[in-house]
Enzyme design. Structure first.
Site, PDB file in Angstrom:
ATOM      1  N   ASP A   6       0.060  17.636 -12.330  1.00  0.00           N
ATOM      2  CA  ASP A   6       0.740  18.585 -11.432  1.00  0.00           C
ATOM      3  C   ASP A   6       1.234  17.882 -10.171  1.00  0.00           C
ATOM      4  OD1 ASP A   6       0.234  21.001 -12.895  1.00  0.00           O
ATOM      5  OD2 ASP A   6      -1.844  20.900 -12.228  1.00  0.00           O
TER       6      ASP A   6
ATOM      7  N   ASP B  27       9.235  28.601  -9.999  1.00  0.00           N
ATOM      8  CA  ASP B  27       8.868  28.713  -8.576  1.00  0.00           C
ATOM      9  C   ASP B  27      10.012  29.031  -7.620  1.00  0.00           C
ATOM     10  OD1 ASP B  27       6.390  27.997  -9.409  1.00  0.00           O
ATOM     11  OD2 ASP B  27       6.274  26.126  -8.293  1.00  0.00           O
TER      12      ASP B  27
ATOM     13  N   SER C 155       6.513  18.177  -6.552  1.00  0.00           N
ATOM     14  CA  SER C 155       7.611  18.147  -7.524  1.00  0.00           C
ATOM     15  C   SER C 155       8.980  18.182  -6.868  1.00  0.00           C
ATOM     16  CB  SER C 155       7.472  19.317  -8.500  1.00  0.00           C
ATOM     17  OG  SER C 155       6.368  19.126  -9.342  1.00  0.00           O
TER      18      SER C 155
ATOM     19  N   TYR D  14      14.968  22.840 -14.772  1.00  0.00           N
ATOM     20  CA  TYR D  14      14.197  22.605 -13.541  1.00  0.00           C
ATOM     21  C   TYR D  14      14.798  21.465 -12.722  1.00  0.00           C
ATOM     22  CZ  TYR D  14       9.794  22.092 -10.821  1.00  0.00           C
ATOM     23  OH  TYR D  14       8.841  22.049  -9.834  1.00  0.00           O
TER      24      TYR D  14
ATOM     25  N   ARG E   6      14.628  21.414  -4.732  1.00  0.00           N
ATOM     26  CA  ARG E   6      13.576  21.924  -5.605  1.00  0.00           C
ATOM     27  C   ARG E   6      12.195  21.793  -4.952  1.00  0.00           C
ATOM     28  NH1 ARG E   6      12.970  18.700 -11.033  1.00  0.00           N
ATOM     29  NH2 ARG E   6      11.345  17.581  -9.917  1.00  0.00           N
ATOM     30  N   ASP E   7      11.328  22.756  -5.247  1.00  0.00           N
ATOM     31  CA  ASP E   7       9.934  22.715  -4.807  1.00  0.00           C
ATOM     32  C   ASP E   7       9.849  22.735  -3.278  1.00  0.00           C
ATOM     33  OD1 ASP E   7       7.209  22.652  -5.304  1.00  0.00           O
ATOM     34  OD2 ASP E   7       7.088  20.472  -5.381  1.00  0.00           O
TER      35      ASP E   7
HETATM   36  C1  BGC Z   1       6.881  18.266 -12.820  1.00  0.00           C
HETATM   37  C2  BGC Z   1       7.928  17.869 -13.816  1.00  0.00           C
HETATM   38  C3  BGC Z   1       7.325  17.854 -15.189  1.00  0.00           C
HETATM   39  C4  BGC Z   1       6.666  19.167 -15.498  1.00  0.00           C
HETATM   40  C5  BGC Z   1       5.963  19.170 -16.824  1.00  0.00           C
HETATM   41  C6  BGC Z   1       6.262  19.565 -13.220  1.00  0.00           C
HETATM   42  O1  BGC Z   1       5.202  19.842 -12.390  1.00  0.00           O
HETATM   43  O2  BGC Z   1       7.453  18.346 -11.564  1.00  0.00           O
HETATM   44  O3  BGC Z   1       8.428  16.624 -13.487  1.00  0.00           O
HETATM   45  O4  BGC Z   1       8.307  17.568 -16.153  1.00  0.00           O
HETATM   46  O5  BGC Z   1       5.740  19.508 -14.512  1.00  0.00           O
HETATM   47  O6  BGC Z   1       4.880  18.333 -16.820  1.00  0.00           O
END
Ligand code: BGC
Length: 503
Positions: free
Chosen positions: A448, A247, A188, A176, A181-182
């Site tokens: 989140d 995503d 995120s 990820y 990203r996002d």
């Molecule tokens: C976050 C990450 C995190 C993951 C697990 C995601 O929403 O962006 O940084 O490691 O969730 O908690």
């Protein structure tokens, strides 16, 4: 992780315009294509509104088709060829399930987080948190810094620890860190960018020359190649599951109208990045089981969204390396129960059947994938029809879907009040030739996204308005502020434990 606003261009047929051109070429010329104005910022579930308005136009036609299908299905119910739940065509079956027969690795760094909350918990909440100490979950490689290292908050440390067990245990990593990203949310936003702003964060709006070449180079060399190196050094001796880039591709399917997602740089970053990740990691450890993120049923469940996603996967030409797809990653969609056939609940059919329970109200909006089991069923079919010979298997994130109907609006995705942890990781799924495992993919207890103000009273740089939704913890008086995505959220884990449905 988070996703959001849909402002797809939608044709008269309720299809994205580009898809419309493929499906109804003669009717989708510039004049004939009714393009709905991009709608204000919404999330994954914005598709509902899109669906309800656009699909109203075709509802009558669909109703007739569904009625016809229902009749012909019941007429042919003894014909095995017509049984969608019969064994898949491909040879890769449940016997190859990478989770089966393995001991799943429990990460000590997750235990350490849990222990922080156990100390001042009470009663059943405390007891549940203690039980959770033994539950395996995935580890997120959400930055380059989490790959190399010696302790168990790095991939390398986890691999070393898992390898030391009397029999190496199965580890699950979430890959990820794509550039940009996002793209459809803020909670995120990542560390790698196609274009950087002066403050070091991504300038999502700048497509540059449309290739994201520099961002991709960083992603490939400093992230994916490093993961590949770690995998290679174990030569397949530790069982590994990889879930690729939550995503990202779903956002390309439904949120192309958002310039942050739909610009050429982000598109290139996501497509080339995912394709490189899959190929490189598959080559580094041919035994690793690779699942691509497929959003969830409330996102890609509609046939037009699913068709677009299938085309994206097809265009990447990586299906040969995939075990399948992961759904509901970091989501709150209900697992539900699986229906005997496709589109079983549409058009008001079988309201009494448990598999048609619909806490998010998706069926009336013509989404047949109203729970994650039905989503898996439909996605497998769409994939195997779109990519001949491909019979993907699925895993579903059950980390936080123990409660099914806790949201006022299922479009909400951030730190949901009233949620509970769900089924513990297992291969005992509702349909074992389709579903390899239920697994805790998002680490329950990790936020989140942040509230506008962080717990320490400072302004949160990655605040997303959706984390201020009425369903989100922190939006009601008396609730604590939420920390940044990925940070431990004590109040949330206690609520998840309080509402747990682990068995
Ligand atoms: C976050 C990450 C995190 C993951 C697990 C995601 O929403 O962006 O940084 O490691 O969730 O908690």
């Amino acid at each position: 992780m988070a996703m959001a606003a849909t402002s797809d261009l939608v044709s008269d047929h309720g299809l994205r315009t580009d898809l419309c051109l493929e499906v109804f070429p003669s009717e989708c010329d510039a004049e004939n294509t009714g393009i709905l104005a991009p709608i204000a910022r919404r999330r994954r579930f914005a598709n509902w509104q899109m669906a309800s308005s656009a699909l109203l136009l075709v509802a009558a036609v669909v109703a007739v088709i569904v009625a016809t299908m229902t009749t012909s299905q019941s007429a042919m119910k003894d014909d095995v060829l017509d049984d969608p739940l019969a064994a898949p065509r491909a040879l890769t079956g449940a016997d190859d399930n990478p989770f089966r027969g393995q001991v799943f690795y429990v990460n000590p760094s997750y235990k350490a987080s849990l222990s922080k909350s156990i100390g001042d918990a009470e009663g059943t909440v405390q007891k549940t948190l203690q039980d959770m100490m033994d539950v395996p979950s995935a580890y997120w490689l959400d930055s380059r810094g989490k790959i190399k290292g010696t302790d168990t908050d790095s991939m390398e440390g986890i691999m070393a620890d898992a390898a030391k067990k009397s029999r190496p245990e199965l580890v699950t990593f979430i890959v990820y860190d794509l550039p940009n990203r996002d793209c459809h949310a803020k909670a995120s936003n990542g560390e790698l960018c196609c274009t950087y702003k002066a403050d070091g964060r991504c300038d999502y709006a700048d497509p540059g020359d449309g290739t994201c070449a520099a961002g991709l180079k960083q992603y490939m060399q400093e992230y994916i190649d490093q993961i590949a190196e770690v995998l290679k050094s174990y030569g397949g001796t530790v069982p590994v599951v990889l879930v690729i880039e939550p995503d990202s591709l779903p956002n390309l399917s439904t949120n192309a109208g958002d310039p942050r997602c739909g610009n050429a740089a982000t598109k290139s970053a996501y497509k080339k990045g995912v394709s490189y990740a899959v190929q490189t990691l598959a080559a580094a450890d041919p035994k690793a089981a690779i699942y691509l993120d497929a959003g969830h049923g409330g996102w890609l469940g509609w046939p037009n969204n699913m068709a677009d996603y299938v085309q994206t996967i097809k265009s990447l030409d990586v299906a040969d390396h995939l075990r399948g797809f992961a759904s509901n990653v970091a989501g709150y969609q209900p697992l539900g129960s699986i229906c005997p056939t496709y589109d079983y609940c549409l058009n008001g059919a079988h309201p009494e059947h448990a598999c048609c329970a619909d806490p998010c109200g998706l069926l009336s909006k013509w989404d047949p994938a109203q729970n994650e089991l039905n989503y898996a069923l439909h996605l497998r079919k769409a994939m195997s029809e779109g990519i001949p010979g491909f019979e993907p298997h699925m895993i579903i994130d059950t980390g936080r879907n123990g409660v099914a109907d806790m949201r006022a609006d299922c479009a909400n995705w951030c730190n949901i009040r009233g949620a509970g942890v769900g089924l513990v990781p297992t291969t005992a799924t509702a349909k074992e030739d389709l579903l390899d495992a239920y697994y805790w993919l998002k680490t329950p207890g990790e936020s989140d996204g942040c509230t506008e103000m962080l717990p320490d009273g400072s302004k949160c740089p990655r605040f997303d308005a959706d984390c201020g939704s009425p369903d989100s913890l922190g939006s009601k008086s008396g609730e604590p502020r939420a920390p940044e995505a990925g940070q431990w959220f004590d109040y949330q884990i206690k609520q998840l434990a309080q509402n747990a449905r682990m068995q």
